[in-house]
Design a protein around this motif. Structure first.
Motif, PDB file in Angstrom:
ATOM      1  N   MET A   1       5.877   3.914  -0.735  1.00  0.00           N
ATOM      2  CA  MET A   1       5.672   2.452  -0.658  1.00  0.00           C
ATOM      3  C   MET A   1       6.904   1.752  -1.199  1.00  0.00           C
ATOM      4  O   MET A   1       7.806   2.390  -1.721  1.00  0.00           O
ATOM      5  N   LEU A   2       6.898   0.445  -1.105  1.00  0.00           N
ATOM      6  CA  LEU A   2       7.971  -0.325  -1.746  1.00  0.00           C
ATOM      7  C   LEU A   2       7.407  -1.638  -2.263  1.00  0.00           C
ATOM      8  O   LEU A   2       6.894  -2.445  -1.479  1.00  0.00           O
ATOM      9  N   PHE A   3       7.477  -1.804  -3.575  1.00  0.00           N
ATOM     10  CA  PHE A   3       6.912  -2.994  -4.233  1.00  0.00           C
ATOM     11  C   PHE A   3       8.006  -4.021  -4.527  1.00  0.00           C
ATOM     12  O   PHE A   3       9.178  -3.672  -4.627  1.00  0.00           O
TER      13      PHE A   3
ATOM     14  N   MET B   1       2.193  -2.501  -9.742  1.00  0.00           N
ATOM     15  CA  MET B   1       1.385  -1.738  -8.779  1.00  0.00           C
ATOM     16  C   MET B   1      -0.107  -1.810  -9.035  1.00  0.00           C
ATOM     17  O   MET B   1      -0.909  -1.835  -8.095  1.00  0.00           O
ATOM     18  N   TYR B   2      -0.497  -1.802 -10.312  1.00  0.00           N
ATOM     19  CA  TYR B   2      -1.913  -1.583 -10.591  1.00  0.00           C
ATOM     20  C   TYR B   2      -2.832  -2.744 -10.176  1.00  0.00           C
ATOM     21  O   TYR B   2      -3.959  -2.487  -9.740  1.00  0.00           O
TER      22      TYR B   2
ATOM     23  N   ALA C   1      13.211   3.205  -5.947  1.00  0.00           N
ATOM     24  CA  ALA C   1      13.744   1.838  -5.982  1.00  0.00           C
ATOM     25  C   ALA C   1      14.587   1.650  -7.235  1.00  0.00           C
ATOM     26  O   ALA C   1      14.692   2.554  -8.072  1.00  0.00           O
ATOM     27  N   ASN C   2      15.170   0.484  -7.348  1.00  0.00           N
ATOM     28  CA  ASN C   2      15.964   0.214  -8.552  1.00  0.00           C
ATOM     29  C   ASN C   2      15.122  -0.469  -9.629  1.00  0.00           C
ATOM     30  O   ASN C   2      14.219  -1.249  -9.325  1.00  0.00           O
TER      31      ASN C   2
ATOM     32  N   LYS D   1      12.662   7.221  -8.975  1.00  0.00           N
ATOM     33  CA  LYS D   1      11.539   7.691  -8.165  1.00  0.00           C
ATOM     34  C   LYS D   1      10.332   7.679  -9.084  1.00  0.00           C
ATOM     35  O   LYS D   1      10.292   8.403 -10.069  1.00  0.00           O
ATOM     36  N   GLU D   2       9.383   6.802  -8.797  1.00  0.00           N
ATOM     37  CA  GLU D   2       8.178   6.767  -9.627  1.00  0.00           C
ATOM     38  C   GLU D   2       6.971   7.047  -8.755  1.00  0.00           C
ATOM     39  O   GLU D   2       6.786   6.426  -7.708  1.00  0.00           O
TER      40      GLU D   2
END
Ligand code: P5A
Length: 529
Positions: free
Chosen positions: A106-108, A156-157, A178-179, A201-202
């Motif tokens: 995903m990308l937030f 995210m949560y 992401a950064n 990377k999370e």
């Protein structure tokens, strides 16, 4: 952000400009002739034994990353380094995408509204000194301040609490690359401690039960082991002490590698069991089979460009990098050896060899620049290309090519029609041998002793990390940590971690190195970055 503007343009040893340019022209030919005896790479790079200087300089000289950007803790990925990063992080993508329940990428958004960020008290406490805040939108102050994510739990949560409704939505496994931004107080260091983490990377996972959550911890550890194995980076797995657990987590398991020469530990990844703490804060609930509402159980785990720092450190030498074939942007480089009147026959063979290897799926490069072969050797050795293929008029006559390994320097003459199979197997051999020798070194840098003074002497002499019998209390750890600069309790070694072992190893007749209480485990201590 004016306080972060760096006054000096360069980092410690990096006053010199990158000396090698991708496309040298005839000008560099005349330079090459002048510098024939002392090629640039050899002259410019500090010895591997001067590790910190070597590390800073090799990043620029080998065109990995350039930290002369005018903002402390931020750097520019150069095309060659970018490729290494891309290949390396593709490995973790593949590993996460192929777990039995795949992790979805995903990308937030980068920005987190202040009230959302402030909701989880432990996260706030853990990161309060490290958050960058955006306070204005153009010329107007914002009504709500925005945090640049230092990590994405609080981004995210709230979304997960919308997505997760029933037990059928679980487990949910996600990740993003992401950064992140962390206003690091300690000395920043290229790739190792940066303020803009460009490659974070999370992974974040959500489960119905505590047992599934524990199972996920084991899956995450296996993924990371696979990742570091592929990079040829040896690691230690320890459960961090309570006082060094990720804010809000039940426990944290960390991967550390030991750097060569100074033998300091670097944390290269962490896996956290978050239990239900964040689920309660962000109201992430699901409906059970029985129709009741339950909070989910969560894990998260992260790695960053520190993995690339570890890769570089694990395999370097006086000539520069040694990149393992799996992540090498170029696995083999063809260098034509040209003699007068025989140029074309050599170039024809080089071109056809290039085509054959490329068609076989190898990452190959043909170096036809008009500089001497010697300069080309140094150029590619510095960048750690695993194999060099030399082709000269004599090789053409004999139908051979000459293969030179970057890791051992060994030469091998091979018939041209066996090139693909020979190169493929040599690359596998190099991958394995880089891993084996790094692992062999690593194992020699761990001392197990019951004598605290011996452990401290060993660490102080820069020999490695040490395991000592320990009771686990912070009161006993604090005075020990003060004995040496940057000394840290890395935690409980893998064999004693309950989450990772069906039956945990128990030691007999050992006593805490500080309070002399009877204890069951050794703990690992060492200097760390
Ligand atoms: C896990 C993923 C977390 O942030 N939240 C989401 C959890 N954990 S962590 O331990 O704080 O960070 C994960 C890994 O990121 C690397 N890292 C850094 N790398 C470079 N520069 C930094 N300033 C930096 N800070 C953390 C570490 O390898 C760490 O283990």
């Amino acid at each position: 952000m004016s306080s972060e503007q760096v006054k000096k343009k360069s980092n410690s040893k990096s006053k010199s400009k990158p000396k090698t340019k991708p496309n040298s022209n005839s000008k560099s030919k005349s330079k090459a002739t002048k510098q024939k005896k002392k090629p640039v790479a050899e002259k410019g790079l500090p010895l591997f034994g001067e590790f910190s200087e070597w590390f800073n300089q090799v990043l620029i000289d080998a065109e990995i990353i350039d930290y002369r950007y005018n903002l402390k803790g931020c750097g520019v990925w150069l095309p060659y380094g970018f490729k290494v990063r891309q290949y390396a992080f593709q490995i973790i993508r593949d590993l996460l995408d192929s777990t039995s329940v795949p992790h979805g990428e995903m990308l937030f958004p980068l920005l987190i509204p202040e009230p959302q960020f402030m909701k989880e008290k432990e996260t706030v406490k853990g990161f309060e000194d490290e958050v960058y805040w955006v306070k204005d939108g153009g010329t107007k102050p914002l009504d709500i301040k925005l945090a640049l994510r230092p990590t994405s739990e609080t981004a995210m949560y709230p979304m997960a609490s919308i997505w997760i409704r029933s037990h059928q939505d679980l487990p949910l496994k996600t990740y993003q690359i992401a950064n992140m931004f962390r206003y690091e107080g300690k000395n920043t260091r290229p790739l190792i401690r940066v303020r803009e983490i460009t490659t974070f990377k999370e992974a974040h996972t959500y489960h119905a039960t505590a047992d599934e959550c524990e199972e996920q911890i084991r899956e995450a550890i296996e993924c990371y082991k696979g990742f570091f194995d592929a990079l040829g980076v040896p690691y230690l797995v320890t459960q961090r002490p309570k006082w060094d657990t990720f804010p809000g987590a039940n426990y944290t398991i960390a991967f550390d590698c030991i750097f060569p020469i100074n033998h300091k530990a670097l944390q290269i990844g962490t896996v956290h069991n978050l239990g239900q703490v964040f689920a309660k804060t962000f109201d992430i609930k699901y409906e059970t089979v029985d129709g009741t509402q339950e909070y989910v159980h969560q894990t998260c785990y992260g790695i960053s460009e520190r993995a690339i720092a570890a890769l570089i450190a694990s395999h370097g030498d006086d000539k520069g990098l040694k990149i393992p074939p799996r992540v090498a942007p170029i696995e083999a480089v063809i260098v034509p050896i040209l003699f007068k009147n025989k140029e074309q026959i050599v170039l024809d063979v080089c071109n056809s060899m290039f085509k054959t290897l490329k068609e076989a799926g190898l990452k190959v490069r043909l170096d036809t620049r008009s500089i001497s072969p010697g300069r080309k050797y140094f150029h590619w050795e510095l960048r750690g290309i695993p194999l060099r293929i030399e082709i000269g008029p004599r090789d053409v006559e004999k139908g051979n090519i000459c293969l030179v390994r970057r890791d051992t320097g060994e030469k091998d003459f091979v018939p041209q029609n066996e090139a693909v199979s020979k190169i493929t197997s040599l690359l596998q051999e190099i991958q394995q041998s880089l891993w084996d020798s790094a692992k062999e070194n690593h194992q020699q840098w761990i001392l197990r002793t019951n004598d605290l003074e011996e452990a401290l002497e060993y660490i102080d002499a820069g020999n490695g990390v040490a395991d000592i019998p320990f009771c686990g209390s912070e009161e006993c750890a604090a005075p020990i940590e003060q004995r040496l600069e940057n000394l840290k309790f890395l935690g409980i070694p893998e064999e004693y971690i309950p989450a990772l072992n069906k039956s945990v190893k128990v030691e007999k007749d050992i006593y805490c190195a500080y309070c002399s209480k009877l204890v069951k485990q050794y703990w690992r201590i060492g200097r760390s970055y």
